[in-house]
Enzyme design. Structure first.
Site, PDB file in Angstrom:
ATOM      1  N   ASP A 321       0.820  -1.219   0.000  1.00  0.00           N
ATOM      2  CA  ASP A 321       0.000   0.000   0.000  1.00  0.00           C
ATOM      3  C   ASP A 321       0.857   1.274   0.000  1.00  0.00           C
ATOM      4  OD1 ASP A 321      -2.299  -1.508  -0.004  1.00  0.00           O
ATOM      5  OD2 ASP A 321      -2.477  -1.519   2.180  1.00  0.00           O
ATOM      6  N   ARG A 397      -5.092   6.747  -1.145  1.00  0.00           N
ATOM      7  CA  ARG A 397      -3.617   6.789  -1.078  1.00  0.00           C
ATOM      8  C   ARG A 397      -3.021   7.621  -2.222  1.00  0.00           C
ATOM      9  NH1 ARG A 397      -3.063   4.008   3.442  1.00  0.00           N
ATOM     10  NH2 ARG A 397      -4.273   2.093   3.648  1.00  0.00           N
TER      11      ARG A 397
HETATM   12  C1  S3P Z   1      -5.209  -5.819   3.222  1.00  0.00           C
HETATM   13  C2  S3P Z   1      -4.495  -6.527   2.294  1.00  0.00           C
HETATM   14  C3  S3P Z   1      -3.903  -5.918   1.096  1.00  0.00           C
HETATM   15  C4  S3P Z   1      -3.844  -4.405   1.192  1.00  0.00           C
HETATM   16  C5  S3P Z   1      -5.124  -3.826   1.708  1.00  0.00           C
HETATM   17  C6  S3P Z   1      -5.439  -4.365   3.094  1.00  0.00           C
HETATM   18  C7  S3P Z   1      -5.767  -6.524   4.383  1.00  0.00           C
HETATM   19  O1  S3P Z   1      -4.696  -6.268  -0.025  1.00  0.00           O
HETATM   20  O2  S3P Z   1      -3.541  -3.840  -0.058  1.00  0.00           O
HETATM   21  O3  S3P Z   1      -5.057  -2.410   1.783  1.00  0.00           O
HETATM   22  O4  S3P Z   1      -6.196  -5.856   5.362  1.00  0.00           O
HETATM   23  O5  S3P Z   1      -5.786  -7.759   4.369  1.00  0.00           O
HETATM   24  P1  S3P Z   1      -4.463  -7.630  -0.861  1.00  0.00           P
HETATM   25  O6  S3P Z   1      -4.907  -8.751  -0.044  1.00  0.00           O
HETATM   26  O7  S3P Z   1      -5.317  -7.426  -2.096  1.00  0.00           O
HETATM   27  O8  S3P Z   1      -3.002  -7.670  -1.191  1.00  0.00           O
END
Ligand code: S3P
Length: 444
Positions: A321, A397
């Site tokens: 992120d 973001r």
């Molecule tokens: C998150 C996992 C990530 C991240 C998101 C939050 C989470 O996504 O980008 O902001 O809380 O499990 P992905 O599982 O798609 O990588």
């Protein structure tokens, strides 16, 4: 969920950034504490919950499925759960706003309950792929009616008992991992997720904390179903993904010297600190401690002359992120930064590779776009020319990252819509002002 009208914003930094900021609660941990509290027996008390729109969407959905969730005047959240297997049929559609985490994890929870739920979201969320959770959860027996391309609006018919499965993640995704583990909580037997590349492990830590039988061995996460979860007292650490904006802002605005308090430094989340240090950033950890089972420290960040790097692709899951704001840091570094191996950025709240390439290029940066990342020719500390309005594309973001870029621009970089910032960091603009920056709301 956003304000109905776009809210254009620019942020100047006429003086060095100085002071101490406390970042809000971790978004990932906040979602999970509401979800697990809602299916535990007893009253879970949560301190430091992030009160952003995404997390509030989770709270609304859990209430719609039977949990009692209240906020005391002092900011303590109380969740009275229904017990694993006890979720109720929601009366209407579950409105998820901008939140992919709420959507994918709740689809997992619903999948192994004998209820049907429809998930809807805003334009950004409705463009994001849900096939990655539909696939494993269908194997567990849940039934899906999705919009074309496996997108929202989507209806899931859960099944009880669901079939425990062993599932190897085809993409490095904590959301997919968590969706399968949450479904496994109410399936008879052992559900296994095989994870070749480690992703954030907040679900595993918290499931154990609530009393689930969960083991991790050589990348295989096993959870015993028909679990009983017991209510917990939770303290949510500060969000490293929110701290990221101040780490980069202080690094690029000359003369800055700030302290960011209460930053979660779980190794599955702390990749940006590693990458910035490789670039020469001046970040020191103070008062390292454990909060709510997660490593936390205060970070002192001082302005530094950054140097371009090849961003190690293996850092990607631990800073997924943070790439938009890393691209901003690279823009002001001396020399070239190459960030590849981050194709997942294309399916976030926006296509973060294309949107950041467009925004930074418009502001005067030298960028080459790749399918899986960017190459950035840094400016060696010189400000960006600016004098443009860029699109935040319903992505919090992007809005905050370009807000940081605008702190080091000769003429303003205007963000066409700062409203999405409220999904994860409602106090972002006030905090920028507290550090000495000058946010200005603009005419539409
Ligand atoms: C998150 C996992 C990530 C991240 C998101 C939050 C989470 O996504 O980008 O902001 O809380 O499990 P992905 O599982 O798609 O990588």
């Amino acid at each position: 969920m956003h304000t109905p009208h776009p809210a254009p914003l620019a942020i100047a930094a006429p003086v060095p950034l100085r002071g101490t900021v406390t970042v809000p609660g971790d978004k990932s941990i906040s979602h999970r504490s509401l979800m697990l509290g809602s299916i535990a027996v007893g009253e879970t008390r949560i301190q430091g919950l992030l009160e952003g729109e995404d997390v509030l969407a989770t709270a609304t959905a859990m209430r719609a499925m039977g949990a009692t969730i209240e906020r005391d005047a002092d900011g303590l959240w109380r969740v009275n759960g229904v017990g694993v297997g006890g979720l109720l049929q929601p009366a209407g559609a579950l409105e998820m706003g901008n939140s992919g985490t709420s959507t994918r994890l709740l689809i997992g929870l619903v999948a192994s309950h004998p209820i049907t739920a429809t998930f809807t979201g805003d334009a950004s969320l409705s463009a994001r792929p849900m096939g990655r959770v539909i696939d494993p959860l269908s194997r567990m027996g849940a039934d899906f009616t999705a919009s074309p391309g496996g997108r929202l609006p989507l209806m899931v018919r859960g099944i009880c008992p669901a079939v425990p499965i062993t599932y190897e993640l085809p993409v490095a995704s904590a959301q997919v991992k968590s969706a399968v583990l949450l479904a496994g909580l109410n399936a008879p037997g052992i559900t296994r997720v095989i994870e070749r590349v480690p992703t954030r492990d907040h679900s595993e830590r918290m499931l154990r904390g609530f009393g689930a039988e969960l083991t991790v061995e050589d990348g295989v996460i096993s959870i015993a179903g028909e679990a009983e979860l017991t209510a917990q007292d939770i303290v949510v650490p500060g969000d490293p993904s929110s701290a990221a904006f101040w780490m980069v802002a202080a690094s690029i605005v000359p003369g800055s010297d700030i302290v960011i308090r209460n930053v979660g430094l779980n190794p599955t989340r702390a990749g940006l600190v590693t990458a910035l240090r490789l670039m020469g950033a001046d970040i020191t950890e103070q008062d390292a401690r454990t909060v709510g089972g997660e490593p936390v420290a205060d970070l002192r960040v001082r302005h530094a002359a950054l140097t371009g790097i090849e961003v190690p692709p293996e850092l990607a899951p631990s800073m997924i992120d943070e790439y938009p704001v890393l691209f901003v840091a690279a823009t002001f570094a001396a020399g070239r930064t190459v960030a590849r191996g981050a194709e997942e950025l294309r399916v976030k709240e926006s296509d973060r590779i294309a949107v950041m390439a467009a925004a930074l290029t418009a502001a005067g940066a030298a960028i080459t776009e790749h399918p899986d990342g960017l190459t950035i020719e840094g400016r060696g500390g010189d400000p960006l020319p600016g004098g443009v309005r860029i699109a935040s594309s319903l992505d919090h973001r992007i809005a905050m990252s370009m807000g940081v870029a605008s702190m080091r621009a000769t003429r303003p970089i205007e963000i066409d819509d700062a409203a999405p910032i409220a999904t994860s960091y409602p106090d972002f603009i006030a905090t920028a002002a507290a550090l000495g920056a000058e946010p200005t709301w603009l005419d539409r």
